[in-house]
Design an enzyme around this catalytic site. Structure first.
Site, PDB file in Angstrom:
ATOM      1  N   THR A  75      -2.366   9.212  -6.332  1.00 57.60           N
ATOM      2  CA  THR A  75      -3.729   8.193  -7.448  1.00 57.60           C
ATOM      3  C   THR A  75      -4.395   9.256  -8.733  1.00 57.60           C
ATOM      4  O   THR A  75      -3.768   8.963 -10.105  1.00 57.60           O
ATOM      5  CB  THR A  75      -5.071   8.834  -6.934  1.00 57.60           C
ATOM      6  OG1 THR A  75      -4.894   7.306  -5.562  1.00 57.60           O
ATOM      7  CG2 THR A  75      -5.792   7.482  -7.896  1.00 57.60           C
ATOM      8  N   ASN A 154       3.938  -0.170  -0.830  1.00 60.04           N
ATOM      9  CA  ASN A 154       3.325  -0.467   0.458  1.00 60.04           C
ATOM     10  C   ASN A 154       2.782  -0.645   1.386  1.00 60.04           C
ATOM     11  O   ASN A 154       2.556  -0.364   2.198  1.00 60.04           O
ATOM     12  CB  ASN A 154       1.280   0.225  -0.131  1.00 60.04           C
ATOM     13  CG  ASN A 154       0.810  -0.040  -0.624  1.00 60.04           C
ATOM     14  OD1 ASN A 154       1.723  -0.350  -1.737  1.00 60.04           O
ATOM     15  ND2 ASN A 154      -0.188  -0.293  -0.617  1.00 60.04           N
ATOM     16  N   GLN A 182       5.023   5.480  -1.364  1.00 60.64           N
ATOM     17  CA  GLN A 182       5.990   5.438  -0.342  1.00 60.64           C
ATOM     18  C   GLN A 182       7.472   5.371  -0.147  1.00 60.64           C
ATOM     19  O   GLN A 182       8.119   4.900   0.687  1.00 60.64           O
ATOM     20  CB  GLN A 182       6.065   3.256  -0.124  1.00 60.64           C
ATOM     21  CG  GLN A 182       4.737   3.489   0.026  1.00 60.64           C
ATOM     22  CD  GLN A 182       3.658   3.685   0.877  1.00 60.64           C
ATOM     23  OE1 GLN A 182       4.371   3.849   2.365  1.00 60.64           O
ATOM     24  NE2 GLN A 182       2.594   4.190   1.029  1.00 60.64           N
ATOM     25  N   SER A 202       3.114  11.287  -3.207  1.00 61.52           N
ATOM     26  CA  SER A 202       2.490  11.756  -3.131  1.00 61.52           C
ATOM     27  C   SER A 202       2.623  12.954  -1.412  1.00 61.52           C
ATOM     28  O   SER A 202       3.568  12.665  -1.066  1.00 61.52           O
ATOM     29  CB  SER A 202       1.596  11.265  -1.972  1.00 61.52           C
ATOM     30  OG  SER A 202       0.472  11.325  -1.230  1.00 61.52           O
ATOM     31  N   GLY A 203       1.864  14.008  -1.096  1.00 57.49           N
ATOM     32  CA  GLY A 203       2.191  15.131   0.028  1.00 57.49           C
ATOM     33  C   GLY A 203       1.609  14.413   0.950  1.00 57.49           C
ATOM     34  O   GLY A 203       2.923  14.214   2.585  1.00 57.49           O
ATOM     35  N   HIS A 204       0.486  13.761   0.999  1.00 55.44           N
ATOM     36  CA  HIS A 204       0.064  13.101   3.007  1.00 55.44           C
ATOM     37  C   HIS A 204       1.374  12.167   3.773  1.00 55.44           C
ATOM     38  O   HIS A 204       0.620  11.588   3.957  1.00 55.44           O
ATOM     39  CB  HIS A 204      -1.016  12.714   2.695  1.00 55.44           C
ATOM     40  CG  HIS A 204      -1.397  11.819   2.192  1.00 55.44           C
ATOM     41  ND1 HIS A 204      -2.154  10.450   3.259  1.00 55.44           N
ATOM     42  CD2 HIS A 204      -1.241  10.733   0.694  1.00 55.44           C
ATOM     43  CE1 HIS A 204      -2.501   9.673   2.230  1.00 55.44           C
ATOM     44  NE2 HIS A 204      -1.844  10.256   0.694  1.00 55.44           N
ATOM     45  N   THR A 240      -7.101  26.465 -10.702  1.00 50.47           N
ATOM     46  CA  THR A 240      -6.409  27.145 -10.738  1.00 50.47           C
ATOM     47  C   THR A 240      -5.533  26.080  -9.562  1.00 50.47           C
ATOM     48  O   THR A 240      -6.128  25.402  -8.904  1.00 50.47           O
ATOM     49  CB  THR A 240      -7.115  28.367 -10.154  1.00 50.47           C
ATOM     50  OG1 THR A 240      -7.639  28.798 -10.690  1.00 50.47           O
ATOM     51  CG2 THR A 240      -6.358  28.751  -8.695  1.00 50.47           C
ATOM     52  N   CYS A 328     -11.427  -8.214   5.581  1.00 50.42           N
ATOM     53  CA  CYS A 328     -12.066  -7.809   6.915  1.00 50.42           C
ATOM     54  C   CYS A 328     -11.928  -6.127   6.956  1.00 50.42           C
ATOM     55  O   CYS A 328     -13.129  -5.193   7.043  1.00 50.42           O
ATOM     56  CB  CYS A 328     -12.608  -7.965   8.423  1.00 50.42           C
ATOM     57  SG  CYS A 328     -13.054  -9.510   7.693  1.00 50.42           S
TER      58      CYS A 328
END
Lengths: 401, 123
Positions: A75, A154, A182, A202-204, A240, A328
């Site tokens: 993001t 995604n 993705q 993205s890393g995760h 940092t 939902c």
């Protein structure tokens, strides 16, 4: 008591950190804890870790090390790419182009820029979620400074024609950003060959830590920083460095790319088996996304006459973790913007389930899911007033064609 | 996110189905918003002798439908009309805030079914 089998099929949401990555992260939290900006040996050791991670990240996409800016995730990388470039090139023009199926990190950032006075074209997609190159060509104006189209969607796994987009953008002298969150580690990426100017990762999503990511920005591209402070990351991302996260991301990226060919082939087989079996075993279902131009890990199916969250709850009770494009599960009243942009009517979009495969999934897992799924769908359909009503299919539905 | 009671009613919903000789039917919601509830009533002497439901929707939608049938079965129409969506949610031990608006429609469906019954009687 027999322990419930657990099958995690939500790898597009997040992935577990690989043990060797977790070990390295721990190492950089405890032993190599120095600040990379420090002159002493602790700092130098930390700096060496940072440098290596940068080489690994750059190597994963065919970039140079100085083209990598570490961020807190996909993001932030999207925000830095879009806003950073929009502000830096505002004197050249103020028109941006993106697609209707982007992640909200791109779509909402573009809409925010629109509020700030930029003009925005949101490209429609076809029934598979693909943009059409002709639409893109027609959307370009002399004012256009940036095109942002994701590599892999995604939700439905559709692979956008980014090489063609890159070539067109280069020819017209327009910057091209792609959100590759993705696709990294699943599809080969060569930013030079693909003419990509800006790329978010993205890393995760690749078995690395959460809170890590990077932006690739081609040499010579100006970006306006969004945060101000120290000189880290070429002043584009001061503060940092999250060194434990960064070294974890670097290793995860290197491993993902190294194992990509074998893992992609394995997952693709599982994916195709799963899709084929579901389409054969259960009536009134449809595959969302493209049957072939599709990332190896994604299965997205709409089960008509049932609602996605009910399906997810029922699957969860069987130990199966998936996600849905139903309203939902999003907290809004509207179903997935991706599915609706593809012209899929609301009621079918509400019954969509996304199952995304990963490292730990085996053929046995898939067989277990294929056994659990039909009775769940049957039970919910038996409860549904929409089922067997001989109603005109999606009569009240406006297809955005 | 859901209470045990919601999950119980979702997993083992009470009074699912249709009533063939129903004398009141009510429906609320639409497919585009993701919830449709239909309630079938068999009313005799102003008393709900039988009630069944069919629902397309999320866990909360199914659980509230099930709960409302349990709350009003055997009750008079006047008593049934006093049941509110809020009371149904409370009987389930509460619903997540986001569900209070979109999926908490069971009392409305019941009310429509009673109105349908009354309209049938009047004609």
């Amino acid at each position: 008591m027999i322990e419930l089998r657990k099958v995690y099929l939500d790898h597009s949401a997040t992935t577990p950190v690989r043990p060797e990555v977790a070990e390295l992260v721990r190492e950089y939290m405890t032993r190599c804890f120095g600040n990379p900006s420090s002159v002493h040996s602790f700092g130098r050791e930390a700096k060496a870790g940072l440098t290596k991670a940068r080489e690994q990240a750059a190597g994963a996409i065919g970039a140079h090390t100085e083209e990598i800016i570490f961020t807190s995730g996909g993001t932030e990388a999207d925000n830095l790419a879009l806003r950073g470039a929009a502000y830096a090139y505002a004197n050249k023009g103020k028109h941006l182009i993106t697609s209707a199926v982007e992640h909200h990190a791109v779509l909402d950032t573009c809409k925010e820029l629109e509020k700030e006075g930029y003009s925005l074209t949101v490209l429609p997609v076809d029934e598979y979620g693909l943009i059409r190159m002709n639409d893109l060509r027609r959307a370009i104006t002399p004012e256009t400074i940036l095109i942002s189209v994701m590599h892999v969607n995604n939700e439905v796994g559709t692979i956008e024609p980014i090489e063609e987009i890159g070539a067109l953008a280069k020819e017209r002298g327009i910057l091209f950003h792609t959100d590759a969150v993705q696709s990294l580690g699943k599809i080969p990426i060569d930013v030079k060959k693909m003419n990509i100017d800006l790329l978010s990762a993205s890393g995760h999503k690749i078995y690395g830590p959460k809170g890590t990511g990077f932006l690739y920005a081609k040499r010579g591209i100006k970006l306006h920083p969004l945060v101000f402070g120290g000189g880290q990351e070429r002043k584009l991302r001061p503060g940092t460095e999250n060194l434990p996260g960064i070294v974890g991301l670097g290793l995860a990226a290197a491993l993902a790319v190294r194992e990509m060919d074998m893992e992609t082939a394995r997952l693709q087989k599982l994916r195709d088996y799963m899709i084929k079996e579901i389409l054969e075993k259960i009536n009134d279902v449809q595959l969302n996304g493209h049957p072939d131009i599709r990332v190896s890990s994604n299965v997205n199916i709409s089960f008509k006459y049932v609602e996605g969250e009910s399906l997810l709850l029922s699957l969860d009770m069987k130990g199966i973790a998936a996600s849905s494009g139903s309203a939902c599960t999003s907290g809004s009243l509207d179903p997935s913007h991706v599915l609706t942009a593809m012209g899929i009517c609301h009621e079918v979009a509400h019954g969509s389930v996304r199952m995304t495969l990963g490292h730990d999934n085996t053929e046995e897992d898939i067989k277990y899911v294929l056994e659990a799924l039909p009775p769940i769908v049957d039970r919910l359909r038996a409860m549904s007033p929409l089922y067997q009503q001989n109603r005109k299919e999606c009569a009240g539905c406006t297809l955005k064609k | 996110m859901y209470t045990e009671k919601v999950m119980d009613h979702f997993t083992n919903p009470r009074n699912v189905g249709e009533i063939e000789n129903a004398n009141g039917v009510g429906e609320v919601g639409n497919a585009s918003c993701g919830d449709i509830m239909r309630i079938y009533l068999l009313v005799e002497d102003n008393i709900i002798k039988d009630i069944k439901f069919k629902t397309f929707g999320c866990g909360a939608a199914i659980a509230t439908s099930s709960m409302v049938t349990e709350m009003v079965k055997g009750r008079t129409l006047a008593e049934a009309l006093e049941v509110t969506n809020k009371a149904i949610a409370e009987a389930l031990g509460g619903l997540p805030p986001v569900k209070m608006h979109c999926s908490n429609l069971a009392a409305d469906a019941l009310k429509r079914a009673i109105e349908d019954y009354q309209a049938g009687q009047a004609s």
